[in-house]
Design a protein around this motif. Structure first.
Motif, PDB file in Angstrom:
ATOM      1  N   MET A 233     -23.571   2.550 114.180  1.00 39.55           N
ATOM      2  CA  MET A 233     -24.308   1.755 113.194  1.00 39.55           C
ATOM      3  C   MET A 233     -23.840   0.308 113.211  1.00 39.55           C
ATOM      4  N   ALA A 234     -22.558   0.103 113.389  1.00 44.21           N
ATOM      5  CA  ALA A 234     -22.024  -1.258 113.450  1.00 44.21           C
ATOM      6  C   ALA A 234     -22.566  -2.001 114.666  1.00 44.21           C
TER       7      ALA A 234
ATOM      8  N   ALA B 247     -26.342  -3.013 103.790  1.00 46.74           N
ATOM      9  CA  ALA B 247     -26.199  -2.233 102.555  1.00 46.74           C
ATOM     10  C   ALA B 247     -26.211  -0.735 102.847  1.00 46.74           C
ATOM     11  N   GLU B 248     -27.103  -0.292 103.729  1.00 45.88           N
ATOM     12  CA  GLU B 248     -27.165   1.128 104.076  1.00 45.88           C
ATOM     13  C   GLU B 248     -25.901   1.571 104.801  1.00 45.88           C
ATOM     14  N   PHE B 249     -25.376   0.705 105.642  1.00 49.43           N
ATOM     15  CA  PHE B 249     -24.133   1.004 106.345  1.00 49.43           C
ATOM     16  C   PHE B 249     -23.000   1.183 105.346  1.00 49.43           C
ATOM     17  N   GLU B 250     -22.922   0.295 104.374  1.00 47.05           N
ATOM     18  CA  GLU B 250     -21.884   0.384 103.345  1.00 47.05           C
ATOM     19  C   GLU B 250     -22.025   1.675 102.549  1.00 47.05           C
TER      20      GLU B 250
ATOM     21  N   THR C 133     -33.996 -10.012 105.942  1.00 46.15           N
ATOM     22  CA  THR C 133     -33.968  -8.957 104.929  1.00 46.15           C
ATOM     23  C   THR C 133     -33.619  -7.616 105.557  1.00 46.15           C
ATOM     24  N   SER C 134     -34.192  -7.333 106.714  1.00 44.62           N
ATOM     25  CA  SER C 134     -33.896  -6.085 107.420  1.00 44.62           C
ATOM     26  C   SER C 134     -32.416  -5.988 107.754  1.00 44.62           C
TER      27      SER C 134
END
Length: 96
Positions: free
Chosen positions: A19-20, A72-75, A65-66
């Motif tokens: 994801m990173a 945010a989703e990763f966090e 924005t994406s």
């Protein structure tokens, strides 16, 4: 049990690393777009029309924005996964 927790942590670490990498690619794109914006001259430029400028501005805004939503989703994913790991690592008092 510890081996299962360790295996789960390794799997989650690999998922987080992937994801990173995705977010890093998006970040590079956003940085490139931001650099392009700063390169625009301050004087009025004649484009195909106001609609074209608005459309391109909207696309840039959507990309930024994406990227922020991805962060945010990763966090959230990290927090959720770590909460499950912590529940497994902290001995529960239910069996006592």
């Amino acid at each position: 049990m510890e081996q299962q927790v360790t295996s789960t942590i390794k799997h989650m670490a690999n998922s987080h690393q992937e994801m990173a990498r995705i977010l890093e690619a998006k970040r590079d794109m956003v940085v490139h777009l931001a650099n392009l914006i700063t390169q625009l001259p301050d004087m009025e430029i004649s484009f195909k029309g106001l609609e074209e400028v608005s459309k391109n501005s909207m696309l840039i805004t959507e990309n930024i924005t994406s990227y922020l939503i991805g962060l945010a989703e990763f966090e959230e994913a990290i927090a959720e996964n770590l909460s499950h790991v912590m529940k497994e690592l902290i001995p529960s008092n239910e069996g006592e």
